[in-house]
Design a protein around this motif. Structure first.
Motif, PDB file in Angstrom:
ATOM      1  N   HIS A 140      30.573  38.293  43.746  1.00 53.58           N
ATOM      2  CA  HIS A 140      30.693  39.632  43.149  1.00 53.58           C
ATOM      3  C   HIS A 140      31.116  40.675  44.188  1.00 53.58           C
ATOM      4  CE1 HIS A 140      29.155  38.484  39.217  1.00 53.58           C
ATOM      5  NE2 HIS A 140      28.269  37.738  39.860  1.00 53.58           N
ATOM      6  N   ARG A 141      32.088  40.314  45.006  1.00 54.00           N
ATOM      7  CA  ARG A 141      32.546  41.197  46.085  1.00 54.00           C
ATOM      8  C   ARG A 141      33.049  42.530  45.529  1.00 54.00           C
ATOM      9  NH1 ARG A 141      36.394  38.806  50.485  1.00 54.00           N
ATOM     10  NH2 ARG A 141      34.417  37.969  51.180  1.00 54.00           N
ATOM     11  N   PHE A 142      32.530  43.592  46.085  1.00 52.74           N
ATOM     12  CA  PHE A 142      32.919  44.971  45.780  1.00 52.74           C
ATOM     13  C   PHE A 142      32.699  45.354  44.310  1.00 52.74           C
ATOM     14  CE2 PHE A 142      35.995  43.654  49.191  1.00 52.74           C
ATOM     15  CZ  PHE A 142      35.230  44.142  50.237  1.00 52.74           C
ATOM     16  N   GLU A 143      31.835  44.661  43.624  1.00 55.45           N
ATOM     17  CA  GLU A 143      31.554  44.998  42.232  1.00 55.45           C
ATOM     18  C   GLU A 143      30.448  46.050  42.198  1.00 55.45           C
ATOM     19  OE1 GLU A 143      31.144  41.850  39.377  1.00 55.45           O
ATOM     20  OE2 GLU A 143      32.664  40.642  40.405  1.00 55.45           O
ATOM     21  N   LEU A 144      30.855  47.296  42.076  1.00 50.70           N
ATOM     22  CA  LEU A 144      29.906  48.408  42.076  1.00 50.70           C
ATOM     23  C   LEU A 144      29.286  48.640  40.708  1.00 50.70           C
ATOM     24  CD1 LEU A 144      31.786  50.904  44.401  1.00 50.70           C
ATOM     25  CD2 LEU A 144      29.959  49.296  44.976  1.00 50.70           C
ATOM     26  N   ASN A 145      29.684  47.847  39.718  1.00 54.55           N
ATOM     27  CA  ASN A 145      29.086  47.967  38.391  1.00 54.55           C
ATOM     28  C   ASN A 145      27.767  47.200  38.286  1.00 54.55           C
ATOM     29  OD1 ASN A 145      30.556  45.522  38.605  1.00 54.55           O
ATOM     30  ND2 ASN A 145      30.615  45.320  36.393  1.00 54.55           N
ATOM     31  N   LEU A 146      27.402  46.469  39.335  1.00 54.41           N
ATOM     32  CA  LEU A 146      26.129  45.751  39.358  1.00 54.41           C
ATOM     33  C   LEU A 146      25.061  46.626  39.999  1.00 54.41           C
ATOM     34  CD1 LEU A 146      27.196  42.184  40.551  1.00 54.41           C
ATOM     35  CD2 LEU A 146      26.857  42.986  38.221  1.00 54.41           C
TER      36      LEU A 146
END
Length: 193
Positions: A37-43
């Protein structure tokens, strides 16, 4: 002299902030390092913590430590019993979020319990922000109360109730800002003297 007094008064709060920050950095950067989940700021931070068992276990230890430090800090502060209970409830919810990690692949019921702890944490934090605005000890608390309540309303209404896409796409940032506001609030409380 005044800065040393401030540092001494809030050493437990600073320790909480450092523990949380180090934990978040280890969890997120280690996930990104292995392309998880690299750079997934929605988590949320809870989603990142729940991605792997070792990060979930580490967070139980960190959250337990933060809850103990927060309880000790709050006990030292002169404030109403109800407000002390709200602070302690909030940090018990932090610990509850750690004990019940957010990973539906592991267990759906545990993830639902996690949501109850997370929402209780958010609402109890918002109540303490309102309290700081209504019954401030000084101007700094009143200004902080206004800023924190404004942020809480934005966070709760636009994200939780209406699900604005921009905010949900950058949830990690907004959620962590809320957490740090809560830590700053604890530092603004006045110790018994």
């Amino acid at each position: 002299m005044e800065m040393n007094k401030l540092l001494e008064k809030n050493k437990l709060v600073y320790a909480i902030g450092i523990l949380y920050t180090l934990n978040a950095l280890i969890v997120v950067l280690s996930a990104w390092a292995i392309n998880l989940h690299r750079f997934e700021l929605n988590l949320t931070i809870s989603h990142y913590i729940g991605l792997r068992r070792w990060t979930a276990f580490m967070y139980v230890i960190v959250a337990g430590s933060m809850a103990v430090l927060a309880t000790i800090h709050v006990i030292k502060i002169k404030m109403s019993v109800l407000k002390k209970i709200l602070y302690i409830l909030a940090f018990l919810c932090v610990f509850g979020c750690a004990v019940c990690p957010m990973n539906r692949g592991w267990n759906n019921t545990v993830s639902e319990i996690h949501h109850i702890f997370a929402h209780t944490l958010m609402y109890s934090g918002a109540i303490t922000f309102i309290w700081m605005l209504i019954k401030p000890l000084n101007t700094a608390q009143r200004v902080f109360g206004i800023v924190a309540i404004g942020y809480s309303i934005l966070f709760i209404v636009t994200l939780v109730i209406t699900s604005v896409k921009f905010l949900s796409d950058t949830l990690f940032i907004w959620e962590n800002a809320f957490i740090y506001l809560f830590i700053v609030e604890m530092a603004l409380e006045k110790n018994k003297e």
